[in-house]
Design a protein around this motif. Structure first.
Motif, PDB file in Angstrom:
ATOM      1  N   ASP A 189      12.653 -35.941   2.627  1.00 16.80           N
ATOM      2  CA  ASP A 189      12.057 -36.028   1.302  1.00 16.80           C
ATOM      3  C   ASP A 189      10.610 -35.577   1.455  1.00 16.80           C
ATOM      4  OD1 ASP A 189      11.227 -36.537  -1.240  1.00 16.80           O
ATOM      5  OD2 ASP A 189      11.268 -38.725  -1.062  1.00 16.80           O
ATOM      6  N   GLY A 190      10.377 -34.276   1.338  1.00 15.78           N
ATOM      7  CA  GLY A 190       9.044 -33.737   1.581  1.00 15.78           C
ATOM      8  C   GLY A 190       8.682 -33.869   3.051  1.00 15.78           C
ATOM      9  N   GLU A 191       7.504 -34.436   3.325  1.00 17.69           N
ATOM     10  CA  GLU A 191       7.053 -34.610   4.703  1.00 17.69           C
ATOM     11  C   GLU A 191       7.759 -35.763   5.400  1.00 17.69           C
ATOM     12  OE1 GLU A 191       5.081 -34.621   2.096  1.00 17.69           O
ATOM     13  OE2 GLU A 191       3.782 -32.852   2.257  1.00 17.69           O
ATOM     14  N   PHE A 192       8.450 -36.616   4.637  1.00 22.08           N
ATOM     15  CA  PHE A 192       9.094 -37.789   5.211  1.00 22.08           C
ATOM     16  C   PHE A 192      10.567 -37.514   5.507  1.00 22.08           C
ATOM     17  CE2 PHE A 192       5.574 -39.500   2.728  1.00 22.08           C
ATOM     18  CZ  PHE A 192       4.971 -40.333   3.667  1.00 22.08           C
ATOM     19  N   GLY A 193      11.106 -38.307   6.407  1.00 19.53           N
ATOM     20  CA  GLY A 193      12.507 -38.199   6.730  1.00 19.53           C
ATOM     21  C   GLY A 193      13.083 -39.555   7.077  1.00 19.53           C
ATOM     22  N   LEU A 194      14.393 -39.696   6.911  1.00 17.02           N
ATOM     23  CA  LEU A 194      15.107 -40.890   7.353  1.00 17.02           C
ATOM     24  C   LEU A 194      15.722 -40.575   8.704  1.00 17.02           C
ATOM     25  CD1 LEU A 194      16.905 -42.084   4.080  1.00 17.02           C
ATOM     26  CD2 LEU A 194      14.728 -42.863   5.055  1.00 17.02           C
ATOM     27  N   VAL A 195      15.352 -41.392   9.690  1.00 17.72           N
ATOM     28  CA  VAL A 195      15.785 -41.155  11.066  1.00 17.72           C
ATOM     29  C   VAL A 195      16.689 -42.298  11.511  1.00 17.72           C
ATOM     30  CG1 VAL A 195      15.043 -40.741  13.440  1.00 17.72           C
ATOM     31  CG2 VAL A 195      13.599 -39.983  11.532  1.00 17.72           C
ATOM     32  N   GLU A 196      17.888 -41.951  11.988  1.00 12.92           N
ATOM     33  CA  GLU A 196      18.816 -42.959  12.504  1.00 12.92           C
ATOM     34  C   GLU A 196      18.486 -43.246  13.959  1.00 12.92           C
ATOM     35  OE1 GLU A 196      23.595 -43.915  12.542  1.00 12.92           O
ATOM     36  OE2 GLU A 196      22.914 -41.831  12.548  1.00 12.92           O
ATOM     37  N   THR A 197      18.191 -44.506  14.276  1.00 15.03           N
ATOM     38  CA  THR A 197      17.880 -44.929  15.646  1.00 15.03           C
ATOM     39  C   THR A 197      18.776 -46.103  16.010  1.00 15.03           C
ATOM     40  OG1 THR A 197      16.213 -46.630  15.150  1.00 15.03           O
ATOM     41  CG2 THR A 197      15.460 -44.341  15.154  1.00 15.03           C
ATOM     42  N   ASP A 198      18.726 -46.515  17.284  1.00 16.05           N
ATOM     43  CA  ASP A 198      19.495 -47.688  17.711  1.00 16.05           C
ATOM     44  C   ASP A 198      19.020 -48.951  17.001  1.00 16.05           C
ATOM     45  OD1 ASP A 198      21.025 -46.197  19.402  1.00 16.05           O
ATOM     46  OD2 ASP A 198      19.835 -46.626  21.192  1.00 16.05           O
ATOM     47  N   THR A 199      17.754 -48.953  16.576  1.00 15.30           N
ATOM     48  CA  THR A 199      17.196 -50.113  15.882  1.00 15.30           C
ATOM     49  C   THR A 199      17.634 -50.158  14.425  1.00 15.30           C
ATOM     50  OG1 THR A 199      15.270 -50.088  17.333  1.00 15.30           O
ATOM     51  CG2 THR A 199      15.036 -51.271  15.264  1.00 15.30           C
ATOM     52  N   ILE A 205      17.688 -47.531  10.535  1.00 16.61           N
ATOM     53  CA  ILE A 205      17.133 -46.362   9.845  1.00 16.61           C
ATOM     54  C   ILE A 205      15.619 -46.532   9.721  1.00 16.61           C
ATOM     55  CG2 ILE A 205      17.160 -44.950   7.779  1.00 16.61           C
ATOM     56  CD1 ILE A 205      19.757 -44.889   9.338  1.00 16.61           C
ATOM     57  N   VAL A 206      14.867 -45.556  10.218  1.00 16.81           N
ATOM     58  CA  VAL A 206      13.407 -45.571  10.175  1.00 16.81           C
ATOM     59  C   VAL A 206      12.922 -44.441   9.278  1.00 16.81           C
ATOM     60  CG1 VAL A 206      11.278 -45.326  11.516  1.00 16.81           C
ATOM     61  CG2 VAL A 206      13.229 -46.554  12.492  1.00 16.81           C
ATOM     62  N   ARG A 207      12.030 -44.756   8.373  1.00 20.69           N
ATOM     63  CA  ARG A 207      11.387 -43.742   7.521  1.00 20.69           C
ATOM     64  C   ARG A 207      10.090 -43.327   8.205  1.00 20.69           C
ATOM     65  NH1 ARG A 207      11.365 -41.583   2.429  1.00 20.69           N
ATOM     66  NH2 ARG A 207       9.352 -41.295   1.378  1.00 20.69           N
ATOM     67  N   ALA A 208       9.920 -42.021   8.446  1.00 21.32           N
ATOM     68  CA  ALA A 208       8.780 -41.544   9.226  1.00 21.32           C
ATOM     69  C   ALA A 208       8.341 -40.165   8.755  1.00 21.32           C
ATOM     70  CB  ALA A 208       9.155 -41.488  10.707  1.00 21.32           C
ATOM     71  N   LEU A 209       7.172 -39.751   9.203  1.00 20.67           N
ATOM     72  CA  LEU A 209       6.700 -38.388   9.003  1.00 20.67           C
ATOM     73  C   LEU A 209       7.449 -37.502   9.995  1.00 20.67           C
ATOM     74  CD1 LEU A 209       2.887 -39.145   8.750  1.00 20.67           C
ATOM     75  CD2 LEU A 209       4.335 -38.294   6.892  1.00 20.67           C
ATOM     76  N   VAL A 210       8.162 -36.499   9.490  1.00 24.46           N
ATOM     77  CA  VAL A 210       9.039 -35.680  10.331  1.00 24.46           C
ATOM     78  C   VAL A 210       8.691 -34.204  10.156  1.00 24.46           C
ATOM     79  CG1 VAL A 210      11.415 -35.042  10.834  1.00 24.46           C
ATOM     80  CG2 VAL A 210      10.881 -37.381  10.121  1.00 24.46           C
ATOM     81  N   THR A 238       3.960 -43.874   6.618  1.00 22.42           N
ATOM     82  CA  THR A 238       2.798 -42.996   6.819  1.00 22.42           C
ATOM     83  C   THR A 238       2.154 -43.195   8.182  1.00 22.42           C
ATOM     84  OG1 THR A 238       1.452 -44.646   5.654  1.00 22.42           O
ATOM     85  CG2 THR A 238       2.239 -42.758   4.377  1.00 22.42           C
ATOM     86  N   ALA A 239       2.445 -44.327   8.835  1.00 27.76           N
ATOM     87  CA  ALA A 239       1.892 -44.607  10.159  1.00 27.76           C
ATOM     88  C   ALA A 239       2.931 -44.388  11.255  1.00 27.76           C
ATOM     89  CB  ALA A 239       1.366 -46.032  10.217  1.00 27.76           C
TER      90      ALA A 239
END
Length: 235
Positions: free
Chosen positions: A118-128, A130-135, A224-225
């Motif tokens: 979603d623009g500069e952000f992405g949903l990342v699947e991790t073992d922990t 779903i993490v929302r991060a700058l991608v 954002t962090a």
């Protein structure tokens, strides 16, 4: 025999104009975030509402808007801390860590796969989870980095939910270890079998939350962090 040699102590402060932001001010902002109103925050800290309100006005005159106030309405209004406040708290936490001898800022690293953008952000699947991060664009396999000084810990019952917070990344975990400095503690939080989160929090927060090995907490941090980089670039 006891050692009565005087030792210097240092109270971390961020100064702008003639106003110094200190540990009591950081405690007040955290309480506003947790309680959802300035009145409830002052009450939880045993301070008067009038004094807390004056102090916020003093701080905002030099540091910018720190608290967004909503008045009236069916919910009775409330208060939330601003992005400016979170940036100030992060600066203060770093400064306090340095003065406490915990100068190293750790990072939690999570392997993941980008699911959507979603623009500069992405949903990342991790073992922990779903993490929302700058991608960065055009990558799928990533490593997600979360600095210890941007993580906030809550008790499960006080953690904000949904639209109540801009820190959309939240994970339940259990405290594994606490390394105390004079005013800052490094807390290791485990979430199932994945990589543990490393968080820098004030010793006041450790006491207020009753943190010890085995304590259940909620780890919270902003998208954002949180940054993701191509996994291949680190190999």
């Amino acid at each position: 025999m006891t050692d009565d040699t005087p030792r210097p102590t240092f109270d971390a402060q961020l100064v702008a104009g003639g106003v110094a932001f200190d540990a009591r001010d950081a405690q007040l902002l955290h309480a506003i975030d947790e309680e959802g109103s300035l009145n409830a925050a002052a009450s939880s800290l045993g301070r008067s509402y009038a004094h807390a309100q004056r102090r916020i006005v003093e701080l905002e005159a030099e540091f910018g808007e720190l608290v967004c106030r909503e008045r009236g309405g069916s919910s009775g209004g409330g208060s939330t801390v601003t992005e400016c406040a979170w940036e100030l708290l992060q600066q203060f936490r770093r400064l306090t860590a340095e003065s406490s001898g915990l100068t190293e800022v750790d990072e939690t690293v999570l392997d993941g796969t980008v699911l959507e953008r979603d623009g500069e952000f992405g949903l990342v699947e991790t073992d922990t989870g779903i993490v929302r991060a700058l991608v960065p664009p055009g990558i799928e396999n990533v490593e997600v980095f979360v600095r210890s000084d941007v993580i906030t810990l809550y008790s499960p019952k006080s953690a904000p939910r949904g639209d109540e917070t801009s820190a959309r990344n939240q994970f339940e975990g259990t405290v594994r270890d606490i390394e105390r400095g004079e005013r800052i503690a490094r807390v290791t939080v485990g979430t199932d079998d994945s990589s543990p989160f490393l968080a820098l929090v004030t010793t006041t927060s450790v006491e207020r939350l009753g943190l010890e090995p085995g304590t259940e907490v909620v780890v919270s941090f902003k998208a954002t962090a949180t940054r993701a980089v191509p996994r291949s670039s680190l190999k």
